[in-house]
Design a protein around this motif. Structure first.
Motif, PDB file in Angstrom:
ATOM      1  N   ASP A 186     -17.015  -8.455   6.464  1.00 45.77           N
ATOM      2  CA  ASP A 186     -16.004  -8.602   5.407  1.00 45.77           C
ATOM      3  C   ASP A 186     -15.153  -7.342   5.272  1.00 45.77           C
ATOM      4  O   ASP A 186     -13.942  -7.417   5.079  1.00 45.77           O
ATOM      5  CB  ASP A 186     -16.687  -8.888   4.056  1.00 45.77           C
ATOM      6  CG  ASP A 186     -17.304 -10.280   4.010  1.00 45.77           C
ATOM      7  OD1 ASP A 186     -17.122 -11.047   4.973  1.00 45.77           O
ATOM      8  OD2 ASP A 186     -17.970 -10.591   3.005  1.00 45.77           O
ATOM      9  N   ALA A 187     -15.811  -6.163   5.369  1.00 46.96           N
ATOM     10  CA  ALA A 187     -15.077  -4.901   5.210  1.00 46.96           C
ATOM     11  C   ALA A 187     -14.046  -4.745   6.335  1.00 46.96           C
ATOM     12  O   ALA A 187     -12.914  -4.309   6.095  1.00 46.96           O
ATOM     13  CB  ALA A 187     -16.050  -3.721   5.201  1.00 46.96           C
ATOM     14  N   VAL A 188     -14.428  -5.104   7.559  1.00 46.14           N
ATOM     15  CA  VAL A 188     -13.481  -5.011   8.674  1.00 46.14           C
ATOM     16  C   VAL A 188     -12.273  -5.918   8.412  1.00 46.14           C
ATOM     17  O   VAL A 188     -11.120  -5.495   8.530  1.00 46.14           O
ATOM     18  CB  VAL A 188     -14.168  -5.379  10.016  1.00 46.14           C
ATOM     19  CG1 VAL A 188     -13.140  -5.532  11.128  1.00 46.14           C
ATOM     20  CG2 VAL A 188     -15.206  -4.322  10.395  1.00 46.14           C
ATOM     21  N   VAL A 189     -12.532  -7.162   8.022  1.00 41.92           N
ATOM     22  CA  VAL A 189     -11.432  -8.106   7.768  1.00 41.92           C
ATOM     23  C   VAL A 189     -10.531  -7.586   6.647  1.00 41.92           C
ATOM     24  O   VAL A 189      -9.299  -7.615   6.772  1.00 41.92           O
ATOM     25  CB  VAL A 189     -11.981  -9.514   7.425  1.00 41.92           C
ATOM     26  CG1 VAL A 189     -10.846 -10.443   6.966  1.00 41.92           C
ATOM     27  CG2 VAL A 189     -12.700 -10.110   8.629  1.00 41.92           C
ATOM     28  N   ASP A 190     -11.119  -7.100   5.552  1.00 43.73           N
ATOM     29  CA  ASP A 190     -10.306  -6.579   4.437  1.00 43.73           C
ATOM     30  C   ASP A 190      -9.372  -5.472   4.921  1.00 43.73           C
ATOM     31  O   ASP A 190      -8.195  -5.449   4.565  1.00 43.73           O
ATOM     32  CB  ASP A 190     -11.217  -6.032   3.322  1.00 43.73           C
ATOM     33  CG  ASP A 190     -11.892  -7.156   2.531  1.00 43.73           C
ATOM     34  OD1 ASP A 190     -11.332  -8.272   2.500  1.00 43.73           O
ATOM     35  OD2 ASP A 190     -12.971  -6.921   1.960  1.00 43.73           O
ATOM     36  N   HIS A 191      -9.911  -4.534   5.716  1.00 43.42           N
ATOM     37  CA  HIS A 191      -9.094  -3.425   6.191  1.00 43.42           C
ATOM     38  C   HIS A 191      -7.970  -3.908   7.117  1.00 43.42           C
ATOM     39  O   HIS A 191      -6.838  -3.465   7.006  1.00 43.42           O
ATOM     40  CB  HIS A 191      -9.959  -2.390   6.927  1.00 43.42           C
ATOM     41  CG  HIS A 191     -10.682  -1.469   5.991  1.00 43.42           C
ATOM     42  ND1 HIS A 191     -11.794  -1.857   5.265  1.00 43.42           N
ATOM     43  CD2 HIS A 191     -10.454  -0.186   5.629  1.00 43.42           C
ATOM     44  CE1 HIS A 191     -12.213  -0.845   4.517  1.00 43.42           C
ATOM     45  NE2 HIS A 191     -11.416   0.182   4.723  1.00 43.42           N
ATOM     46  N   VAL A 192      -8.309  -4.794   8.025  1.00 46.45           N
ATOM     47  CA  VAL A 192      -7.300  -5.233   8.991  1.00 46.45           C
ATOM     48  C   VAL A 192      -6.201  -6.030   8.300  1.00 46.45           C
ATOM     49  O   VAL A 192      -5.011  -5.841   8.594  1.00 46.45           O
ATOM     50  CB  VAL A 192      -7.955  -6.029  10.146  1.00 46.45           C
ATOM     51  CG1 VAL A 192      -6.885  -6.574  11.091  1.00 46.45           C
ATOM     52  CG2 VAL A 192      -8.934  -5.141  10.903  1.00 46.45           C
ATOM     53  N   LEU A 193      -6.567  -6.886   7.344  1.00 43.63           N
ATOM     54  CA  LEU A 193      -5.532  -7.645   6.635  1.00 43.63           C
ATOM     55  C   LEU A 193      -4.622  -6.711   5.841  1.00 43.63           C
ATOM     56  O   LEU A 193      -3.416  -6.950   5.739  1.00 43.63           O
ATOM     57  CB  LEU A 193      -6.166  -8.705   5.720  1.00 43.63           C
ATOM     58  CG  LEU A 193      -6.701  -9.941   6.468  1.00 43.63           C
ATOM     59  CD1 LEU A 193      -7.299 -10.943   5.492  1.00 43.63           C
ATOM     60  CD2 LEU A 193      -5.604 -10.607   7.307  1.00 43.63           C
ATOM     61  N   ARG A 194      -5.206  -5.632   5.285  1.00 43.85           N
ATOM     62  CA  ARG A 194      -4.373  -4.671   4.564  1.00 43.85           C
ATOM     63  C   ARG A 194      -3.367  -4.024   5.526  1.00 43.85           C
ATOM     64  O   ARG A 194      -2.202  -3.823   5.202  1.00 43.85           O
ATOM     65  CB  ARG A 194      -5.267  -3.597   3.931  1.00 43.85           C
ATOM     66  CG  ARG A 194      -4.725  -3.059   2.618  1.00 43.85           C
ATOM     67  CD  ARG A 194      -5.724  -2.106   1.962  1.00 43.85           C
ATOM     68  NE  ARG A 194      -6.996  -2.730   1.675  1.00 43.85           N
ATOM     69  CZ  ARG A 194      -8.181  -2.101   1.701  1.00 43.85           C
ATOM     70  NH1 ARG A 194      -8.241  -0.822   2.038  1.00 43.85           N
ATOM     71  NH2 ARG A 194      -9.290  -2.745   1.421  1.00 43.85           N
ATOM     72  N   ALA A 195      -3.817  -3.736   6.738  1.00 41.52           N
ATOM     73  CA  ALA A 195      -2.937  -3.107   7.730  1.00 41.52           C
ATOM     74  C   ALA A 195      -1.833  -4.051   8.199  1.00 41.52           C
ATOM     75  O   ALA A 195      -0.767  -3.600   8.621  1.00 41.52           O
ATOM     76  CB  ALA A 195      -3.754  -2.635   8.917  1.00 41.52           C
ATOM     77  N   LEU A 196      -2.105  -5.362   8.141  1.00 37.09           N
ATOM     78  CA  LEU A 196      -1.153  -6.349   8.691  1.00 37.09           C
ATOM     79  C   LEU A 196      -0.270  -6.985   7.633  1.00 37.09           C
ATOM     80  O   LEU A 196       0.588  -7.816   7.950  1.00 37.09           O
ATOM     81  CB  LEU A 196      -1.918  -7.469   9.412  1.00 37.09           C
ATOM     82  CG  LEU A 196      -2.789  -7.068  10.592  1.00 37.09           C
ATOM     83  CD1 LEU A 196      -3.537  -8.289  11.114  1.00 37.09           C
ATOM     84  CD2 LEU A 196      -1.942  -6.453  11.704  1.00 37.09           C
ATOM     85  N   ARG A 197      -0.479  -6.612   6.383  1.00 39.27           N
ATOM     86  CA  ARG A 197       0.254  -7.218   5.268  1.00 39.27           C
ATOM     87  C   ARG A 197       1.773  -7.168   5.506  1.00 39.27           C
ATOM     88  O   ARG A 197       2.281  -6.200   6.044  1.00 39.27           O
ATOM     89  CB  ARG A 197      -0.104  -6.437   4.001  1.00 39.27           C
ATOM     90  CG  ARG A 197      -0.027  -7.266   2.733  1.00 39.27           C
ATOM     91  CD  ARG A 197      -0.579  -6.486   1.562  1.00 39.27           C
ATOM     92  NE  ARG A 197      -2.031  -6.665   1.401  1.00 39.27           N
ATOM     93  CZ  ARG A 197      -2.792  -5.883   0.619  1.00 39.27           C
ATOM     94  NH1 ARG A 197      -2.261  -4.848  -0.002  1.00 39.27           N
ATOM     95  NH2 ARG A 197      -4.067  -6.127   0.497  1.00 39.27           N
ATOM     96  N   PRO A 198       2.490  -8.229   5.089  1.00 37.31           N
ATOM     97  CA  PRO A 198       3.961  -8.239   5.277  1.00 37.31           C
ATOM     98  C   PRO A 198       4.619  -7.092   4.504  1.00 37.31           C
ATOM     99  O   PRO A 198       4.125  -6.711   3.462  1.00 37.31           O
ATOM    100  CB  PRO A 198       4.407  -9.581   4.667  1.00 37.31           C
ATOM    101  CG  PRO A 198       3.187 -10.416   4.520  1.00 37.31           C
ATOM    102  CD  PRO A 198       2.033  -9.474   4.384  1.00 37.31           C
TER     103      PRO A 198
END
Lengths: 198, 198
Positions: A186-198
């Motif tokens: 979950d922590a990995v996904v949270d970080h990556v989605l933050r990096a990819l946010r529009p």
């Protein structure tokens, strides 16, 4: 008209042999590992001639990749879930990946294969072409859907996105450098989605 | 007082032997790879007895890790630059890492060592304790300085931050799955800093 003698259906016989070869390959790789796996042993276990295998595959590596792909019923079976919620979908998928890496019966053949790929550039190229490439393409399809939904930046680098999602788990698993838990996924996904946010 | 006969300084002799052993280890790992490296061969090349090596190190892996650490003059030499600009500092470091991975003379012994670590849980534990752990600690010190400067979230998970920074390059290098360029290094840093923003 003269009657034509009934011949066995070659297509059906071929498919039966193909399945037997893929099954024998998966069995043997778990039993002896990739390095000791031989095309001769696969042929013997599958009840076919060695030349039958070489007619369809150019090397041991190629059979092995197809045998792993067949497990997921081909690339279509590798498609990621799409509920419309990219965070929930990625967490489900990354949690499942973490669970696979933590499962000794699953991870042993994959580890053997990875060591072989890391030491053999030709095998690495085959791996990309036959297995990793198509699988990554299926994963990117889910990320594109998230782009269309405005959940990921439209100009995001999707190859890099996949590496940021999967490489941390891969490295932790390969080097045994830390625990592989659902919380970590979950922590990995949270970080990556933050990096990819529009 | 009776005169004391002059004895050779044992500390200085020890240090000379230690350096000879570490140098011989680095030479041999480049020449024959990790798997074929033997403590006997290191002793012969360094001009010491095998028992001298085993007095200081419990295994071949331990000598190898120290020989790599010594290259950077110990953990202190592994400290990341701190100009006050975390983005510039990380880009410099990750570009340098990418360049090392792309350099055949550097990457060959590291690849051999990584394959060994991946297939041997005991060696993996030694690697964490002797090499990766101290090096990661030095890297985290730089991230803590960025936290104090308000450039990274105060509650950021620094172990995960390091994995997000390094694992994508590691995987790309190990599996030869894509080009390792300065642009790639910069893109990884940009993404990770976005994920870690306060």
């Amino acid at each position: 008209m003269p009657s034509v003698p009934r011949k066995p259906d070659p297509t059906r016989r071929s498919e039966r042999s193909r399945q037997a070869i893929l099954e024998a390959t998966r069995e043997l790789i778990s039993e002896v590992g990739y390095a000791k796996l031989s095309v001769e042993a696969i042929a013997a276990r599958a009840g076919v001639g060695k030349q039958t295998i070489y007619r369809w595959w150019r090397s041991k590596g190629a059979v092995v990749f197809d045998s792993f792909l067949a497990l997921s019923e081909g690339v279509d079976g590798m498609a990621l879930p799409d509920t419309g919620d990219i965070e929930a979908d990625l967490k489900a998928v990354i949690r499942a990946t973490v669970a696979e890496f933590a499962d000794p019966t699953f991870e042993a053949p994959i580890r053997a294969l990875n060591l072989e790929i890391a030491s053999d550039p030709d095998l690495a190229a085959q791996y990309r072409e036959k297995l990793a490439g198509p699988v990554d393409e299926a994963k990117k399809e889910r990320l594109r859907s998230a782009q269309r939904a405005g959940q990921i930046a439209a100009d995001a680098d999707l190859d890099l996105a996949l590496e940021l999602l999967y490489a941390p788990l891969y490295q932790r698993w390969l080097l045994r450098s830390g625990p592989l838990t659902p919380e970590y996924a979950d922590a990995v996904v949270d970080h990556v989605l933050r990096a990819l946010r529009p």
